[in-house]
Design a protein around this motif. Structure first.
Motif, mmCIF file in Angstrom:
data_model
loop_
_atom_site.group_PDB
_atom_site.id
_atom_site.type_symbol
_atom_site.label_atom_id
_atom_site.label_comp_id
_atom_site.label_asym_id
_atom_site.label_seq_id
_atom_site.Cartn_x
_atom_site.Cartn_y
_atom_site.Cartn_z
ATOM 1 N N ASN A 1 0.674 -1.425 -0.028
ATOM 2 C CA ASN A 1 -0.136 0.168 -0.042
ATOM 3 C C ASN A 1 0.808 1.153 0.054
ATOM 4 N N THR A 2 1.923 1.274 -0.595
ATOM 5 C CA THR A 2 2.895 2.477 -0.787
ATOM 6 C C THR A 2 2.611 3.123 -2.141
ATOM 7 N N LEU A 3 2.996 4.409 -2.322
ATOM 8 C CA LEU A 3 2.824 5.175 -3.386
ATOM 9 C C LEU A 3 3.319 4.365 -4.531
ATOM 10 N N SER A 4 4.568 3.696 -4.628
ATOM 11 C CA SER A 4 5.245 3.254 -5.277
ATOM 12 C C SER A 4 4.635 1.968 -6.269
ATOM 13 N N THR A 5 4.007 1.077 -5.219
ATOM 14 C CA THR A 5 3.466 -0.132 -5.652
ATOM 15 C C THR A 5 2.135 0.207 -6.264
ATOM 16 N N ASN A 6 1.458 1.310 -5.753
ATOM 17 C CA ASN A 6 0.082 1.764 -6.470
ATOM 18 C C ASN A 6 0.286 2.344 -7.761
ATOM 19 N N VAL A 7 1.609 2.850 -8.149
ATOM 20 C CA VAL A 7 1.639 3.504 -9.275
ATOM 21 C C VAL A 7 1.977 2.363 -10.364
#
Length: 360
Positions: free
Chosen positions: A187-193
């Protein structure tokens, strides 16, 4: 020291997974035989495979075989080893996730190449083939795309800690590790992107293939109408030529000459036209089934990357159903040989000649 609680809970989950594990064995067995047969027939028995519109079939069959054996084996081992007691196998988890995605992306690139080839063959038949330099550039771009899509999967993957409850024994829990998104990236920005990019890529891929095949289908329909009109005119010319006796008896009548050369060219072109049409519809169906098989996997992987308990919190029936849809992408590597056999008459004939004793 042996963890009795973990072993008990693991046995409970393995009993859940037995139906899907047996189905995976069936997938691997049937798909391996089918794709090996396709490779043998198209490379050894079919003489004009690279000039008859079947250029990519052997490569796609090889891709299906490798993807089936690797991803099928990984999914089967996951069904029998759903979690681990320690983090010793984190590298194995990362490598499996990376290679599995690489094989899937390569398969998707082959489907895209097939769509472009069918579009050029049907809609732009006079278009020249690209130069060697352009081909090299295309291969480099494809390689960079495959790595750019798959390398983040290796980075973000890992073993994540979960607390699992026993179904049979109340108030019994244990700590285990699942292969999924690493805890530090959950649920971090990098994985979501990254998940967003995968979704957008999938949408663009499906949209692009749909547009190209719509043009192919329209062109096939147009050429079918032209072929019907040409056949009708040919029959009319034949009926005129059959009245040659009456023409000889009446020299004053201007007879319409019988277009023998046109008829010969038409006979050859109709055979090629029918073959290309059948192959085009075959690839269209295969592309549709590919999208249908891979969409559930993409959706479930995104949901699982956002919640490590996504599968664990479901009841036994829903858990099995979700795992079935999570593995259904492997079915795409199994059904393609059957589609070849249905649409490609030459493949069907040569397959019977080589493998079916009853036809010898």
């Amino acid at each position: 020291m042996k963890n009795i609680t973990l072993d008990t809970i693991k046995e409970e989950h393995i009993s859940r997974n037995i139906p899907n594990a047996m189905l995976l064995i069936l997938y691997i067995f049937i798909g391996s035989l089918g794709n090996i047969a396709v490779i043998i027939v198209y490379t050894r028995d079919m003489k004009n495979v690279f000039t008859s519109g079947r250029l990519f079939i052997p490569f796609l069959a090889l891709s299906d075989l490798v993807t089936l054996l690797y991803n099928g084996s990984v999914e089967f081992s996951t069904e029998l080893q759903p979690f681990w007691a320690t983090t010793d196998y984190e590298t194995v988890c990362k490598v499996n996730m990376f290679i599995g995605l690489v094989l899937v992306v390569i398969s998707g690139c082959l489907y895209f190449a097939i769509a472009v080839h069918r579009y050029v063959l049907i809609c732009k038949p006079l278009h020249g083939s690209p130069s060697r330099r352009v081909k090299v550039i295309i291969l480099i771009v494809i390689g960079l795309f495959v790595l750019g899509t798959s390398v983040p999967k290796y980075i973000f993957s890992g073993l994540t800690k979960v607390v699992i409850k026993s179904e049979r024994i109340s108030n019994i829990t244990t700590v285990a590790y699942l292969c999924g998104t690493a805890e530090s990236f959950e649920n971090t920005l990098s994985t979501n992107v990254y998940n967003y990019i995968l979704t957008v890529n999938s949408f663009i891929w499906n949209f692009s293939l749909a547009i190209m095949y719509i043009f192919v289908a329209k062109r096939i329909h147009q050429r079918s109408k032209e072929s019907s009109t040409l056949n009708a005119n040919t029959k009319e010319d034949e009926s005129v030529s059959m009245s040659s006796d009456s023409v000889r008896s009446n020299p004053g009548i201007n007879a319409k000459p019988r277009p023998k050369l046109v008829k010969q060219i038409t006979a050859r072109s109709i055979t090629t036209f029918i073959t290309n049409n059948r192959l085009s519809w075959m690839f269209i169906l295969m592309t549709i089934l590919n999208a249908v098989c891979f969409t559930p996997k993409l959706v479930l992987d995104i949901l699982y990357s956002m919640d490590r308990y996504f599968f664990l919190n479901k009841d036994k029936l829903l858990y099995s159903v979700l795992h079935f849809f999570d593995n259904i992408f492997i079915l795409n590597n199994v059904i393609n040989p059957f589609i070849y056999g249905f649409f490609d008459r030459d493949f069907r004939r040569l397959f019977k000649k080589r493998f079916c004793l009853c036809f010898k």
